[in-house]
Structure formats: C-alpha cells, structure tokens
Write an enzyme that holds these catalytic residues in place. Structure first.
Site, PDB file in Angstrom:
ATOM      1  N   ASN A   1      -4.551  -4.868   2.595  1.00 24.63           N
ATOM      2  CA  ASN A   1      -3.914  -4.958   1.001  1.00 24.63           C
ATOM      3  C   ASN A   1      -3.199  -6.503   1.528  1.00 24.63           C
ATOM      4  OD1 ASN A   1      -0.736  -4.922  -0.235  1.00 24.63           O
ATOM      5  ND2 ASN A   1      -2.108  -3.203  -0.587  1.00 24.63           N
TER       6      ASN A   1
ATOM      7  N   VAL B   1      -5.713  -1.465  -3.074  1.00 25.53           N
ATOM      8  CA  VAL B   1      -4.465  -2.182  -3.995  1.00 25.53           C
ATOM      9  C   VAL B   1      -3.237   0.118  -3.368  1.00 25.53           C
ATOM     10  CG1 VAL B   1      -3.136  -2.383  -5.416  1.00 25.53           C
ATOM     11  CG2 VAL B   1      -5.245  -3.077  -5.089  1.00 25.53           C
ATOM     12  N   GLU B   2      -1.535  -0.949  -4.136  1.00 20.05           N
ATOM     13  CA  GLU B   2      -0.937   0.863  -3.088  1.00 20.05           C
ATOM     14  C   GLU B   2      -0.826   1.407  -4.812  1.00 20.05           C
ATOM     15  OE1 GLU B   2       1.468  -3.201  -4.371  1.00 20.05           O
ATOM     16  OE2 GLU B   2       0.159  -2.974  -3.226  1.00 20.05           O
ATOM     17  N   SER B   3      -0.973   0.851  -5.881  1.00 17.13           N
ATOM     18  CA  SER B   3      -1.880   1.659  -7.333  1.00 17.13           C
ATOM     19  C   SER B   3      -2.495   3.252  -6.937  1.00 17.13           C
ATOM     20  CB  SER B   3      -2.481   1.272  -7.870  1.00 17.13           C
ATOM     21  OG  SER B   3      -2.698   0.369  -7.504  1.00 17.13           O
ATOM     22  N   GLY B   4      -3.369   3.035  -5.324  1.00 16.05           N
ATOM     23  CA  GLY B   4      -4.379   4.075  -5.284  1.00 16.05           C
ATOM     24  C   GLY B   4      -5.941   3.376  -5.285  1.00 16.05           C
TER      25      GLY B   4
END
Length: 650
Positions: A296, A322-325
C-alpha cells in the site's frame, strides 16, 4: 407499487431534524453529489433538516466547495464522525471553531462499523488505534472541547487490550450506482469503486432508516443481470437520477472506461523523471520493496515509489493495493486517487480493511508530517490544520513493514545532486523532526514492542526505530551529520555506526532493483575457492525479506557444495546485511542443515559493531554459535587455524 424513482428534492424531504446520515465516496469518486447539493439547498431555504449527525469513512470532496463541504453550515450538523477531514474544510472549520461535536476515527473502523451495525452488533472490537490519539487514554478521537462523550472504550479480552468502538444507528444512507431498475436494484458497471454502499444500505435498513440512491440511468424491473446487482432493491427506498455534471466518475474525470475495468490499457512508455528530493526518497524507499509483496502506497510522496518501480521494471513483481478496494494494477493519482487501471480485482472498502487489519500487507509506504524522538509520527493534526487520519492508522499498525517517507525539512527545501553527492541548496523553513509530535497517529514504541521494522526515509538520511528511540542508520553521500542533520532537528537521535545510502540512488541511471529483488546476483555472491577449500558468501548489503530469499541462498550454496564434493569451510561477509524478524528461524534452520551436511566451520564478519551484536543475539537465541569477527582477515585466519576441526563450528 409506487415508483421509487423521485427527484432529489423529493428524496431529501424525507430527512428529519436530528437524523444520522451515512455518506458514500472516496475523494469524489462514488460520491452522491446531487443528493448533498439538494440537502444543502433545502437547509439554506428552510433551515431544515438541522442538527444532523454525519458518518463518513474516507475523505469526500474537492477540498473547496464540493462533496461534504455542502454540509459546512452552522446549524445543519450537530455531530460528525469522520475518518478524513482535509477534503471538507468547511466542516473542519466548524469543528475547529467548537461549533459541532467532532470525532476522528480510523477510516477502516468506520467502514467496518457500517457492516457491524448492519449485523445488529453494538459496535466493533479492534486493536487498530491502540496507543494513538484514538485511544481513550490519548483523547479517544475527540477533536474539540464541545465533544465530551466517549465513543471509544479500552477493554481487556483474554488478557489483551482492545478498543471497542460504539456509535449510534444510521437513519439515512446516501449510496450511489450506475443503473437502477424501477424496483431499486442497483448495478455499478460504470463506477470505479464499490466502496461501502452495500454495508451502508443494510445498516440503514436494519436501523429502520431509509436508503436514497443516486444513479445515472433507469432500467425496467427485472432487466438487470442479477450477478451485477450490488445493492438489492429490497434495501432501497428512493432512486434519484443525477445530471452528468453531478455524477462524475472521479473528481476530475467524467468517465474513463479503464477505471471501470472495461479494458486493460497498454503500458505507457517509460519516461525517466528528474532526480529531485522526492525521487531520491522514493528510490531509497523502493529498496525496501519485498519481491512478490502486497503493497500500500500513501497519497503524495509515497506515490513516487510506484513510478520508481516502473522505471526499474519491477512492477510485475509487486501487487499494489489502495484502501478504496483496488487490488493489483496501476493506482491513479491526483484527483483520480483511489481508482486505477488494469486491476486484478475491486472489492468493497470494508473488506479491504479487513484484509489490511489482519496483516495482509507486506509493506506500507506512508507520508509523515511530523516525527519525534520516540519514532511517533503525526499526519492527522498539525500547524493548525485538521487533516484526519484516514486509513493511516489501520495501514501503519498492521503492515509487516512500514516505511515513512518525507523530506527532512519542509516549506522551501531545495537540493541538488552533482557527481553522485547530495547538496542542500536551501534549507526548508519547517522542521519535521520535533521533540514531541502534536498528535500521535503512529506510535513508535508500540511498533517496536511488536517487533515491527519501521524506517523513516528522507532525502539526506534514513532512521530506524530501535530500542531507545530513533537511530540514524544511513547518510547520503555529500551530507555532513553535524552540518546538515543534527542542527535541523529538535532532538538528538541515536548516532552510532551508520552507513552511506546506496550510491545508485544518486545516479540518474537505473538502479538494477530487479536483480536485487530476484536475487539474480547470488551466483556472483557465492564463490568456491578449491585451492583453500573455502566457500565465500558475500552478503554485503543483502536484505533477506521472505522465505523465498532464504531458499535462494540455500539452493546456490547447495549447488556449490555438491560441486566441491566434500565439506568446506565458510566465510560470510555480513556488512550492511539485513534480515526480517520473521525470517530468523528459517535462516537458522538453513545454517543447521549446512553444518550437518556440507560445512566444516563457519566464520562470519561485519565491520558494524551494531550488526555484530544484533546478529550475535539472534544466532545465540537459536542455538547457533554467535561470534562474528570485525574484519575478513580475522575470520579467515581463525578458519585456517581451525581447519580440520569439524566438531566446533564458529
């Protein structure tokens, strides 16, 4: 049945004073702009609805007037629980002015709370946030004096500390998709992200609330492929068709088919970027990339690591997330941040944080606004700015390796590279290395206690969190510690033996990271001298990150030993050698195997006293003779003196 297709104003008329609103979005991707605009319009015209509570996980807005900035009016909000605040400065000003109750919780926690609320649970248990400003011992995530109620509790389960996050019900959920049928089934074929839409809709419906969906088009009922339906119509009360200008795919992109995964884009031509301070930092951070690792990269300076990976032709050896998915592919930057192209998969945001929190990340590279002597890092509140933690706490606490990246000073720093040496042309006016950070977003001691390797990479030097605090471990060529480093810090780091940052970083040519990550240089590092019957292992500068690295050493050593046809003496150069904590046992098992089958004696040397002590402790703890010489000549002389004595390996 009455149609669920209504205007934005008709849908917003259903919201009552004091309701709790959950909003979807990541920056402006997936954000229900038409609904928030209508909500602002109603409030300004009538003064209602007022005293709302807002739940928002990721930052949502353009940092000016769009997104959640529509709610930045006195009286409209009573309380806000958000993961990221910088994207909604109008709301942040209400918080800083003590005009609303305000909390900053980790982004991943809010995502998971939606899911837990949907399941009828009272809240969420997590270790995320321990020993940071979210911990009730450090403020409980409260932003101002008007916020007095604790929504985070410290609890003990099975003799371990946990945090329990408790929030109220969701009365209204704003969700977004591409196509809705007349019953309210919603697909997301043109959306770049799925986010928390399903969990939020379930949370609202199971709280006896309402779900309002923004879409761009309508289909007849039963006309949507069921496997493409992301939000079932049983959860949806109202559907609003938005104008194109209020249904942008991202903040800056009306629509990009590649962001929706319709096709894979060809690889762009490689264009080498200038050797700036930012690139120097990204290049040094790239040395920590684990082969076949799941990574990440934070927004801003850490994004440069992906560019370096492309230049070094190692992107195929890494999986960016990415933490968004997003999983895999090439993450987008700027106003498209959170999206990407050529992804392997796009999963819901709360599921991505489940993966992160469980330790799924091999490495995270994140920014740092402030750092102190304990190795604490602050990115959430500094210099009068309220930015919020976002996903920083989830990611930094749970990744196996953390690299913080940032310039040594800020606001005006200028550097230049000549003949492989770095020179500070103009020092930045802002100090980043302070005696004490304003707010603890990352706790250095807590990370050290959990044996997490943590590095702090700047353009002029590298620090590592060790016992006792921050230790200087590398200095850029051309940089003087007493002139360029210590006078620009508010504390004195641990300064013992330190090495020089790799010279390749300060040369515009490719650094050859592919060979390093794949251990392609190992055949050149493992040399057998038949005349003296000695196997030389040159592990200088080597980094053993994963079990595949140990296996590569094992294979080449066994190949050389079989070719020798007899037991051999071994000399190992451990200068600037590094091995990850979880690899010590595997490495020790390799040592035991070779001593039992191929080696007569092993002698080791390293010029660094710190490394000798560290390796000695590790070997001793694993029942391997710990002595390491200071120079190669000593190791070689000792091996020669013990030749023929296979019973006492060194």
């Amino acid at each position: 049945m009455r149609s669920k297709i209504v205007t934005a104003d008709e849908a917003i008329a259903l919201i009552r004073d004091g309701d709790t609103l959950a909003s979807t979005g990541f920056v402006q991707t997936g954000f229900a702009e038409a609904l928030l605009s209508a909500l602002e319009r109603r409030f300004l015209a009538s003064g209602s609805p007022k005293n709302l509570t807002l739940f928002a996980a990721a930052g949502q807005g353009d940092g000016k007037s769009l997104g959640l900035n529509h709610l930045g009016h006195a009286g409209l909000l009573r309380r806000v629980v958000a993961g990221h605040w910088a994207r909604m400065p109008k709301v942040a000003q209400l918080a800083l002015g003590n005009r609303i109750q305000a909390y900053n919780l980790p982004q991943g926690i809010i995502c998971q709370l939606f899911r837990d609320l949907a399941a009828g649970k009272p809240g969420s248990f997590s270790k995320v946030g321990l020993h940071t400003f979210v911990d009730p011992r450090y403020g409980g995530g409260r932003i101002n004096a008007a916020t007095t109620r604790d929504i985070v509790s410290l609890v003990e389960v099975a003799d371990e500390e946990w945090l329990f996050y408790k929030v109220g019900r969701v009365n209204v959920a704003f969700v977004r998709g591409t196509t809705a049928d007349t019953f309210g089934n919603i697909t997301m074929e043109r959306e770049a992200l799925t986010l928390n839409n399903l969990a939020m809709a379930m949370a609202a419906k199971n709280s006896n609330g309402i779900v309002i969906a923004q879409v761009e088009r309508i289909a007849e009922r039963s006309g949507l492929p069921p496997r493409q339906v992301k939000i079932p119509g049983i959860l949806v009360d109202c559907v609003v068709v938005a104008e194109p200008a209020q249904h942008m795919q991202t903040l800056v992109t009306p629509y990009n088919a590649a962001y929706a995964g319709e096709f894979r884009v060809p690889q762009a031509s490689l264009v080498s970027t200038p050797l700036t301070d930012r690139k120097i930092i990204a290049r040094r951070a790239a040395f920590e990339l684990p082969p076949n690792g799941i990574i990440n990269l934070g927004v801003g300076m850490p994004e440069g690591v992906a560019t370096v990976a492309k230049e070094e032709r190692i992107s195929h050896l890494l999986t960016m997330t990415v933490e968004s998915g997003l999983i895999g592919g090439i993450p987008a930057t700027g106003g498209d941040f959170g999206t990407g192209v050529n992804m392997d998969a796009v999963i819901d945001e709360n599921q991505q944080f489940d993966f992160y929190d469980g330790g799924g990340l091999d490495m995270a590279c994140l920014g740092m606004a402030e750092c102190d002597a304990a190795g604490n890092v602050n990115v959430s509140r500094f210099g009068g700015r309220l930015t919020g933690a976002g996903g920083f706490i989830n990611i930094s606490q749970n990744a196996r390796l953390v690299v913080f990246a940032g310039t040594f000073t800020g606001n005006g720093l200028k550097v230049e590279v000549n003949d492989g040496k770095l020179r500070i042309v103009q020092e930045g006016r802002q100090r980043k290395f302070l005696k004490k950070v304003e707010q603890i977003t990352f706790n250095g001691q807590y990370a050290y206690d959990r044996d997490k390797p943590v590095y702090y990479v700047t353009e002029r030097c590298v620090f590592r969190r060790v016992r006792g605090g921050l230790a200087l471990i590398e200095v850029a060529p051309g940089i003087d510690v007493d002139r360029d480093i210590l006078p620009n810090m508010d504390f004195e780091p641990i300064v013992g033996e330190y090495g020089e940052m790799d010279a390749r970083i300060f040369n515009a040519n490719p650094m050859g990271l592919e060979a390093e990550l794949l251990n392609l240089s190992l055949p050149e590092r493992v040399i057998y001298d038949p005349e003296r019957n000695i196997l030389f292992l040159n592990f200088e500068g080597m980094h053993v990150r994963v079990v595949e690295d140990v296996q590569a050493i094992w294979d080449i050593c066994e190949l050389r030993c079989r070719a020798a046809g007899k037991r051999v003496g071994v000399i190992i150069n451990y200068d600037r050698f590094r091995i990850n904590q979880d690899m010590y046992d595997t490495y020790a098992e390799m040592d035991r195997y070779f001593l039992a089958n191929y080696f007569s004696q092993i002698t080791r040397y390293a010029t660094s006293a710190f490394l000798r002590a560290k390796l000695g402790e590790a070997f001793s703890a694993r029942s391997i003779a710990p002595h390491i010489f200071e120079r190669r000549e000593e190791a070689q002389a000792f091996l020669a003196g013990r030749s023929g004595d296979a019973s006492s390996p060194i």
